[in-house]
Design an enzyme around this catalytic site. Structure first.
Site, PDB file in Angstrom:
ATOM      1  CG  ASP A 142     -67.526  37.674 -44.533  1.00  0.00           C
ATOM      2  OD1 ASP A 142     -68.033  36.854 -43.759  1.00  0.00           O
ATOM      3  OD2 ASP A 142     -66.391  37.539 -45.038  1.00  0.00           O
ATOM      4  CE1 TYR A 197     -69.266  33.596 -51.478  1.00  0.00           C
ATOM      5  CE2 TYR A 197     -68.544  31.316 -51.689  1.00  0.00           C
ATOM      6  CZ  TYR A 197     -69.178  32.315 -50.965  1.00  0.00           C
ATOM      7  OH  TYR A 197     -69.731  32.026 -49.740  1.00  0.00           O
TER       8      TYR A 197
END
Length: 422
Positions: A142, A197
């Site tokens: 994002d 992540y």
């Protein structure tokens, strides 16, 4: 005498007849010749037109062949399917994926494609249509999200010093750190088994809600609190229905079920006089905002805004109000290709998609570009502190039915129709 006149008259008439016939013959011959000339002219015209058509077709064929024939660069550097190991700081960019219809919003892929064209690794028209080079990213990130181990697959001209040539046209905050040859049918997204992540945040996020959040540098995380944080993160492991951790997903949607392999928070460390910690989560795949909401809900519990049972309740059918932690601090750490490595890594023709030799370069990039950007932005903008000040407006106890009924009543009172939005 009479007979002589008859003979002369007959001879004279015969001569006239011959002359008439001769004229007719000449006329017929002239007409015949004219007709023949006209036919010949038509045939010649038709032949010329056919020759012109043939010439045009031949020219078009030659042009098509010329376009299909590889250029000197393509002959010297044939296109091959590869995977690039990509690292970048996402600050200032509108995510990873390119959006040709919104060129004012610069993305990481915009920079990468521009560099591939300028370096000669791909033809210029491939930059306009990324399908021509079979481009595929492993994961979309994002706006503002960084990556230390992003992987993209594509066809490039395998030139000498190709990594250096690509990096020459990239900004310092985006680097290609590795390249490996893969099979022609390889797809970095579909062949990826799992993604890891990391999320770097100031430990002040785990302070009690009545703590002074204005003095971020003074806070230090207690070992008991860290132990509780990790116990909550461990509850996410396994397969659960994460429909409450993204938008536009119903509880009945099968795609909302995701498998989390591991999730934990590491030991705190000091950076720029502020204590930070890094949360690591590994899963098969993640939905939009899922990781940020998983972290946001644990922070809400630790700070005392919600009870621990809210996590398990969030996997049920009812809608639960789950806060979304800031995007700053989220980093795509690593992507995994275990099945591909097992099938092709030992065939003697292809390399395993592991980046052990690039680990030092990845670490150096994070320390030079990613971590400083997170620390400086948090110090200057205070995104975590600002977000924490909004936690009190969330209603963690309200069920979906109660919330939906309340919103529906409000809409009807306002003369509106329809269900409450997510």
């Amino acid at each position: 005498m009479f007979k002589t006149r008859q003979l002369l008259s007959a001879l004279f008439n015969h001569r006239l007849t011959l002359e008439r016939n001769g004229g007719l013959c000449k006329l017929f011959c002239m007409m015949s010749e004219a007709s023949t000339d006209e036919q010949t002219a038509k045939q010649l015209k038709r032949a010329n037109e056919e020759n012109e058509d043939s010439a045009e077709k031949l020219q078009a064929t030659k042009k098509l062949k010329a376009e299909e024939e590889p250029t000197e660069d393509e002959k010297k550097y044939p296109k091959k399917k590869v995977v690039l190991l990509l690292a970048y700081s996402g600050k200032g960019y509108y995510g990873m994926q390119r959006n040709p219809t919104a060129t004012q919003f610069r993305t990481i892929e915009d920079e990468l494609v521009t560099s591939l064209v300028k370096s000669g690794c791909i033809p210029e028209n491939h930059g306009d249509d990324m399908k021509k080079m079979s481009f595929q990213r492993c994961a979309r990130t994002d706006k503002g999200v960084s990556a230390a181990g992003q992987a993209v697959s594509l066809k490039v001209r395998l030139m000498e010093d190709i990594i250096e040539k690509i990096n020459e046209h990239l900004p310092p905050q985006i680097r290609v750190l590795g390249l490996k040859r893969v099979t022609q049918g390889f797809n970095s997204k579909n062949n990826c088994d799992a993604r890891t992540y990391c999320y770097m945040l100031p430990t002040l996020a785990f302070s009690p809600k009545d703590n002074d959040i204005g003095n971020i540098a003074a806070f230090r995380l207690e070992p008991e609190t860290l132990e509780r944080v990790n116990r909550l993160f461990a509850s996410y492991k396994g397969t659960h229905n994460f429909h409450n951790f993204t938008s536009q997903k119903a509880a009945s949607d099968p795609s909302a079920r995701r498998y989390i392999i591991e999730m934990s928070c590491g030991e705190p460390f000091i950076n720029n006089n502020t204590q930070f910690a890094v949360i690591t989560v590994k899963g098969q795949s993640f939905m939009l905002h899922q990781i940020r909401k998983m972290i946001g809900l644990v922070i809400a519990v630790i700070k005392g805004y919600a009870k621990e049972d809210v996590i398990e309740r969030s996997w049920g059918q009812d809608k639960v109000d789950v806060p979304k932690a800031p995007g700053l601090g989220l980093v795509l750490e690593k992507v995994h290709f275990d099945r591909y490595n097992k099938r092709f890594g030992g065939d003697g023709l292809h390399e395993r998609l592991e980046w052990d030799q690039e680990e030092e370069a990845v670490k150096a990039f994070k320390e030079a570009h990613i971590y400083p950007s997170i620390v400086e932005t948090e110090r200057d903008e205070g995104s975590m502190v600002s977000w924490m000040s909004t936690l009190h407006i969330h209603d963690f106890e309200a069920s979906a039915k109660a919330t939906d009924t309340k919103n529906k009543d409000q809409k009807q009172d306002n003369g509106e129709e329809g269900n409450a939005s997510d």
